[in-house]
Scaffold this active site. Structure first.
Site, mmCIF file in Angstrom:
data_model
loop_
_atom_site.group_PDB
_atom_site.id
_atom_site.type_symbol
_atom_site.label_atom_id
_atom_site.label_comp_id
_atom_site.label_asym_id
_atom_site.label_seq_id
_atom_site.Cartn_x
_atom_site.Cartn_y
_atom_site.Cartn_z
ATOM 1 N N THR A 18 -2.181 3.433 11.223
ATOM 2 C CA THR A 18 -2.867 4.711 11.446
ATOM 3 C C THR A 18 -3.776 4.654 12.674
ATOM 4 O OG1 THR A 18 -4.530 4.000 9.846
ATOM 5 C CG2 THR A 18 -2.802 5.439 9.043
ATOM 6 N N THR A 19 -4.489 3.544 12.826
ATOM 7 C CA THR A 19 -5.376 3.392 13.986
ATOM 8 C C THR A 19 -4.550 3.292 15.265
ATOM 9 O OG1 THR A 19 -6.965 2.230 12.580
ATOM 10 C CG2 THR A 19 -7.269 2.034 14.949
ATOM 11 N N ASP A 24 -2.338 0.088 1.708
ATOM 12 C CA ASP A 24 -1.549 -0.200 2.914
ATOM 13 C C ASP A 24 -0.498 -1.256 2.629
ATOM 14 O OD1 ASP A 24 -3.075 1.592 4.234
ATOM 15 O OD2 ASP A 24 -4.110 0.187 5.535
ATOM 16 N N ASP A 47 -10.088 1.697 8.003
ATOM 17 C CA ASP A 47 -8.774 2.333 7.952
ATOM 18 C C ASP A 47 -8.821 3.622 8.774
ATOM 19 O OD1 ASP A 47 -6.057 2.775 6.812
ATOM 20 O OD2 ASP A 47 -7.038 4.484 5.877
#
Length: 545
Positions: free
Chosen positions: A94-95, A390, A61
């Site tokens: 997020t990545t 998530d 994550d």
């Protein structure tokens, strides 16, 4: 003064300016993006993070990795902030946000080498971002938030690649059921309060043993062994007040001169506690949750009356119990009324991995629910929790917005093509910045391909070809290694994930680009807390004419 340098910064300060400062900042931001890039997508790899205490975190994550990395460089911290904001707003992507921000800066570096001013690049990037948000909204499709199969697909997409593949279907089902249970409607608009979903982790058992409880799990046990372990058709009382004698507000001394007086004093104490307990018993409650303490004598009287009592319950759990059971939170024993009591079909103390926990189920209006996560080790459970988090956030966003886009790099390829067309309509050097922005977005499908062991150039050519032919939802299936229609495969994401990635990545890239001078001051020479700017020139003097 002719030509003599004037020192206006204290000794030990560091200063970097111009092209050096920009290059330094861009390099740091790119390094951060590169660190998380290999975790992107269903076939992304994991990172093992070991902190100063030796605690190990294994995750892919983006937000978790960047948070645990303990980054020092100020420009790199801005990329961490992008990922953190993405996590807080939508929970997923997020990545992607960090990777896109890094790629935007990489492309900007090439433009700066062509002597294009950073202000012009920033202006072009803002134009491109506004156009990209407009285009991606045009790609979004409206959905029925009651379509459980579609919601399960969205949840499964969010979980994919997060180390919980073996139980993906179960976790997706739990996520959807949990989120749909806590949906509120205000002025015709649906809202999901993530705080009303309580996640309880217990080591032991398998991932498949995880379950959703339509009610609450309280990680406590009964205060007295003589109290019932199970209460059916429970009438629930929630007390903010302790069931014990109050201390005097001022220091007081009691002078006892004979054993009779001592006995009288003790009898009086017992009578006071008995009176308080009687108020609780007379309320008609069969289960009592107390936020504070319960006196030993009070425990005895309550157990004798056949009540189940749980003490030292967290404030947040009390509030969730109130929502789930419909009970009012009581702060004054004299104000307890019958309509203040809540209801649950069953309140039961059960052993989970050797620890006693209270399960409150069968609530009339379970607006608070609990998810019991099981797994063989702490690391496994933490990994599952990250994937579940998530999934919960993404399903909530979809129910609120009711808009979806295809996954698998599909929107990025479509945006890249359309932004190139848009660039041709612009005059001036902003056109180059918009083209660079279009190219930067292609980093997502390229990285998905790379992480799956596929040829990124071939895959990108196939994707572009499909999109040029009008298939706007064509994306990369990393398991088959080919371009497919993502809508037919049910690989979909919330629109808000994409718009947030575009906005957050652009803002941070523009902010870093506009910095041309970095001045780092220290408290004193060699003092702790001095900032190491990672290879900056220590040029402390400012030349003044």
């Amino acid at each position: 003064m002719s030509g003599q340098p004037i020192f206006i910064l204290k000794d030990g300060s560091k200063r970097t300016r111009g092209r050096d400062a920009q290059g330094n900042n861009i390099m740091a931001a790119k390094a951060v993006a590169e660190a998380v890039r290999t975790t992107l997508g269903p076939k992304g790899m994991d990172k093992m993070l070991v902190d100063s205490m030796g605690d190990v975190t294994i995750t892919n994550d983006g937000a978790t990795i960047l948070k645990e990395m303990d980054i020092e460089h100020p420009a790199a911290k801005m990329i961490v902030e992008v990922s953190k904001t993405q996590d807080e707003e939508v929970g997923d992507g997020t990545t992607s946000a960090a990777v896109v921000a890094g790629e935007l800066l990489k492309k900007a570096e090439d433009l700066i080498d062509m002597d294009i001013h950073p202000t012009v690049i920033a202006s072009g990037y803002r134009l491109a971002a506004a156009k990209a948000v407009e285009l991606v909204q045009g790609l979004a499709k409206d959905i029925d938030e009651n379509d459980v199969d579609l919601l399960n697909s969205i949840a499964a997409t969010a979980i994919t690649g997060k180390g919980a593949e073996s139980a993906k279907a179960l976790l997706a089902k739990i996520s959807v059921e949990a989120v749909t249970s806590v949906v509120d409607e205000t002025n015709g608009k649906k809202q999901v309060d993530r705080e009303q979903i309580n996640v309880v982790k217990k080591v032991g058992g398998r991932i498949e043993d995880s379950e959703l409880i339509k009610g609450m799990i309280i990680d406590k046990e009964r205060v007295h062994s003589n109290m019932p372990e199970m209460v059916k058709d429970a009438k629930i009382l929630l007390l903010n007040e302790a069931i014990e004698l109050k201390d005097t507000e001022i220091d007081a001394e009691i002078s006892i001169t004979s054993p009779d007086q001592l006995q009288l004093f003790l009898d009086q104490e017992e009578a006071m506690i008995k009176a308080t307990v009687d108020k609780v018993i007379n309320s008609g409650a069969s289960v009592v949750f107390v936020q504070k303490g319960v006196d030993d004598m009070a425990q005895h009287f309550l157990a004798k009356a056949g009540l189940m009592v749980v003490r030292r319950v967290k404030k947040s759990d009390m509030e969730k119990l109130s929502r789930a059971t419909g009970a009012a939170l009581i702060s004054n024993f004299d104000e307890i009324a019958a309509d203040d009591l809540g209801y649950a079909a069953l309140v039961e103390e059960k052993k989970v991995s050797g620890d006693a926990m209270i399960f409150v189920t069968g609530c009339e209006n379970p607006k608070s629910v609990s998810i019991l996560l099981r797994g063989g080790t702490d690391h496994v459970i933490d990994s599952i929790e990250s994937a579940l988090e998530d999934s919960l956030r993404v399903v909530g966003v979809v129910i609120e917005d009711k808009k979806l886009v295809a996954g698998g790099g599909s929107p990025e390829v479509e945006l890249s093509l359309r932004l190139n067309e848009y660039a041709a309509t612009l005059e001036g050097r902003e056109q180059l910045a918009v083209r660079a922005y279009a190219e930067a977005l292609e980093i997502i499908p390229k990285t998905l391909a790379e992480n799956a062991g596929l040829d990124p150039i071939d895959m990108l050519m196939d994707l572009r070809s499909s999109h040029e032919k009008g298939l706007k939802t064509a994306g990369l299936d990393v398991f088959k290694g080919e371009v497919v229609d993502m809508w037919k495969e049910f690989v979909v994401e919330p629109l808000r994930v994409k718009t947030q990635v575009i906005n957050a990545a652009t803002e941070s890239a523009v902010m870093i680009l506009r910095i041309d001078d970095v001045i780092a001051t220290t408290k004193s020479q060699g003092a702790p807390g001095g900032m190491d700017m990672g290879g900056m020139d220590p040029g402390m003097g400012m030349d003044m004419p």
